[in-house]
Scaffold this active site. Sequence first.
Site, short mmCIF file in Angstrom:
data_model
loop_
_atom_site.label_atom_id
_atom_site.label_comp_id
_atom_site.label_asym_id
_atom_site.label_seq_id
_atom_site.Cartn_x
_atom_site.Cartn_y
_atom_site.Cartn_z
N SER A 1 1.09 -1.99 -0.25
CA SER A 1 0.18 0.31 0.19
C SER A 1 0.83 1.16 0.03
O SER A 1 2.33 0.90 0.10
CB SER A 1 -1.00 -0.14 1.48
OG SER A 1 -1.64 0.95 1.18
N GLU B 1 -6.58 -7.01 -48.54
CA GLU B 1 -5.72 -8.03 -47.15
C GLU B 1 -5.48 -9.89 -48.22
O GLU B 1 -5.07 -9.98 -47.49
CB GLU B 1 -6.85 -7.48 -46.22
CG GLU B 1 -5.96 -6.46 -45.96
CD GLU B 1 -6.61 -6.57 -44.02
OE1 GLU B 1 -7.34 -7.09 -43.77
OE2 GLU B 1 -6.66 -5.02 -44.09
N ASP C 1 -11.37 3.63 2.71
CA ASP C 1 -10.93 2.67 2.69
C ASP C 1 -11.93 1.30 3.56
O ASP C 1 -11.98 0.62 3.42
CB ASP C 1 -10.03 1.99 4.19
CG ASP C 1 -8.41 2.20 4.14
OD1 ASP C 1 -8.44 2.41 2.31
OD2 ASP C 1 -7.27 2.53 4.22
N HIS D 1 0.39 -0.21 7.54
CA HIS D 1 -0.41 -1.77 7.27
C HIS D 1 0.97 -2.94 6.51
O HIS D 1 1.09 -3.59 6.66
CB HIS D 1 -0.80 -1.09 5.99
CG HIS D 1 -2.08 -0.80 5.35
ND1 HIS D 1 -2.84 -1.80 5.58
CD2 HIS D 1 -2.28 -0.06 4.86
CE1 HIS D 1 -4.18 -1.05 5.28
NE2 HIS D 1 -3.96 -0.22 5.41
N GLN E 1 -0.99 4.71 6.38
CA GLN E 1 -0.53 3.58 5.42
C GLN E 1 1.33 2.77 5.91
O GLN E 1 1.07 1.55 5.07
CB GLN E 1 -0.17 4.04 3.96
CG GLN E 1 -1.44 4.89 3.06
CD GLN E 1 -2.49 3.67 2.97
OE1 GLN E 1 -2.01 3.14 2.61
NE2 GLN E 1 -3.03 4.16 3.36
N HIS F 1 -13.47 -13.41 -47.09
CA HIS F 1 -14.35 -12.45 -46.11
C HIS F 1 -15.08 -11.19 -47.27
O HIS F 1 -16.60 -10.63 -47.26
CB HIS F 1 -12.88 -10.89 -46.14
CG HIS F 1 -12.97 -11.99 -44.52
ND1 HIS F 1 -12.16 -12.46 -44.44
CD2 HIS F 1 -13.21 -11.06 -42.87
CE1 HIS F 1 -11.62 -13.32 -43.52
NE2 HIS F 1 -12.14 -12.11 -41.95
N GLU G 1 -1.36 5.27 -5.60
CA GLU G 1 -2.31 4.25 -4.65
C GLU G 1 -3.41 5.78 -4.39
O GLU G 1 -4.81 5.76 -5.06
CB GLU G 1 -2.30 3.00 -4.42
CG GLU G 1 -3.63 2.18 -3.65
CD GLU G 1 -3.21 1.01 -2.90
OE1 GLU G 1 -2.32 1.16 -1.93
OE2 GLU G 1 -4.04 0.20 -2.47
N HIS G 2 -2.93 5.73 -3.36
CA HIS G 2 -3.87 7.20 -2.85
C HIS G 2 -3.07 7.92 -2.75
O HIS G 2 -2.12 8.11 -2.29
CB HIS G 2 -4.05 6.84 -0.48
CG HIS G 2 -4.72 4.95 -1.15
ND1 HIS G 2 -4.06 4.25 -0.63
CD2 HIS G 2 -6.47 4.68 -0.85
CE1 HIS G 2 -4.53 3.24 -0.31
NE2 HIS G 2 -5.69 3.12 -0.19
#
Lengths: 430, 430
Positions: free
Chosen positions: B237, B415, B361, B262, B259, B420, B327-328
Amino acid sequence: MMFIKSNASDFSEKFEELLGRGKMDIAHVSAIVGNIIEEIKTQKNAALIQHITKFDNWTPSSDDELKISTESMSKAYDNLDTKLKSALHLAYDRIKLYHEKQKPKSWFDTEENGTILGQKVTAVDSAGLYIPGGKAAYPSSLLMNVIPAQVAGVENIVVCTPTPDNEPNELLLAACHLCGVTQVFKVGGASAIAAMAYGTENIPKVDVITGPGNIFVATAKKMVFGDVNIDMIAGPSEIGILADDSANANHLAIDLLSQAEHDEMASSILITPSQKLADEVKVELENWLLKLPRQEIARKSIEERGAIIVTADMDEAIKLMNDIAPEHLEVATVSPFDLLPFIKHAGAIFLGHNTPEAIGDYVAGPNHTLPTGGTAKFYSPLGVEDFMKKSSIISFSQKAINEIGQECALIANTEGLTAHEQSVRVRLTK
Amino acid sequence: MMFIKSNASDFSEKFEELLGRGKMDIAHVSAIVGNIIEEIKTQKNAALIQHITKFDNWTPSSDDELKISTESMSKAYDNLDTKLKSALHLAYDRIKLYHEKQKPKSWFDTEENGTILGQKVTAVDSAGLYIPGGKAAYPSSLLMNVIPAQVAGVENIVVCTPTPDNEPNELLLAACHLCGVTQVFKVGGASAIAAMAYGTENIPKVDVITGPGNIFVATAKKMVFGDVNIDMIAGPSEIGILADDSANANHLAIDLLSQAEHDEMASSILITPSQKLADEVKVELENWLLKLPRQEIARKSIEERGAIIVTADMDEAIKLMNDIAPEHLEVATVSPFDLLPFIKHAGAIFLGHNTPEAIGDYVAGPNHTLPTGGTAKFYSPLGVEDFMKKSSIISFSQKAINEIGQECALIANTEGLTAHEQSVRVRLTK
């Protein structure tokens, strides 16, 4: 070809084969691809030049020579046949229009206590598009990869394509000019994916890599996933057709072959409750095969991987087709939209007798990069969103955090995260 | 801790360290994880039971014992403290409301010649949610993974969580009951990812696997990607804070620590043009650290991976923060929305002095599963779309295919794909 009724005693067993179609055994190329990626990471262009010498049969004499000049692209464009130029412009315009409609917007919502919540959607800074080269160089693939990146707003678009014998495909060059792409490198295979994922002296590191390729390209994309984002891991092309008696057997046969001509590994599968239609399509397949320049490839694909399944009714046909989750699905029935609610898994759904799969490959507008091998159960067509990403937006007022801060702090405390708890508590004024 | 001015002579070098944060070296666990996946694929529950014996210190005596009973979940819920129950319900309701707003809709558009183009958006059939177990079992992780899957409309939701010593986390069980999840298996690590990707005797094969985990879980998710879809490959985190003199140093310090507590590998980075604020936050960090039960983890994280950078101005601070793509991201400035247009890369953006990261969170509503290690440059927060996929919709009338069929056939022919071309030509009536 598998030609079978769904009530046959060996049906389940045979159907399992279809479900297992297109599985790529990447394990046996992983070691090779891992080495290639490591070489590019550490030796950059020096390694690229070695790989080009080995695989593409020419040797760039400098870093600059890896890049295709914009002059050669504009020249290729000028040399285009007028009708083809106008067809490519039609395709470009329609593809762009469709993709603009799917572009996601940032959004937010407010609460009366002063909360703002939402999502900000932004383009990635840079995208790397892999376009196969040589004989299988399709300008349509370039359009289908470049346009969603442009619509997303990606500033830095890089294209890598192999040029065997140092002879770029003129059509691809023309398409690059048409799309306004300027950074095109003569690099192919796993080396190209690694070069775009990690950067070299003159190939920029990108954030997202998309585009089709062989098993080496697919394996490299999987290996660099996480360091960059990728679109999907695609295998051989496939078509599924759901049809009833209203369908034209001759048309369905050439539709099946339009996938079979791509690749011996392609799968073409018709599921219908009509034994009559099934029998007719079988005959028409042979008639058409004799007329195709790519007969050899198409025949091998149809014989080894083609299937016609006759079911008790349309409900059963739909159920089986959902299990197959084909890349392309044609619904050739008298009232195809009636079936749409029940079709759960397919990359693209072509509805009605006037909608052959091939129209979606070039000019309809939707992307022709689609999930294969049953991965339509969880992957989406390539789109603008593949070149964008979201950020959550959160803004609390004093009143708002006072209202729900206690509950937040309690959960944080229960989880044993007291710094989380305190970071909320210090802001509470009641 | 890195405490540095952006004009310092060694700044570039130090900043490179921050950019390289959170890189997981999955190479050294790949072989182990590859073996685990292979064992689960071939021996299913027999292998699972062996792995549980080895890693979780108990031995299930039957396949049934792998599953947690719904009775034990409802009992755990009944035993919840009333305040906590109500806090979890508040969280559930707010998370659900937010995710409902982000649910994509099927859409179509029509053209006057009879064309219909669009996208059908459908839920995947099944999703597998991995929730870490033991001491780090967070009920909030369950809510954040289950709710988007439920809002998407996923019919079959499977949860795997390790239960060391066969002792499930009661809070997690309660949260399962609250969310209405019924298929919960006592399986953890790479084994759990493999079990959900390929299925066992009683654990269903799923289409999408999401959820946090250690390096073994992350590596397994990368390895099964392609056979199933996954959300992202997440690492430790992190929090970034952009702040000016209007910010409260005490608040920012505890936010950084929220953070850091964590994980020792977590990163907490403050970037500000204010030397005064930087100095104050440094002091407050020490004050707070002494008060934290998780001081040891938080201190190691801050010392080894924390950073305070003082810039010339806010523009430079934003530029550096975009490079970091945290992340944050907290924006603790006097008028934070003024900066929003210039913030390009962050998993979640927390605006203003009343919006600590921790509120996101648990109870704000947006998902707390966010891209880490700079992958916010290309990944999005976990959301409803991770549990849905799209099918292109294409329907042409006779008039519509007549109008653009020639151009389509011409490109196909160019092509070299004549089947096709023919599949379009046979349908043209003029």
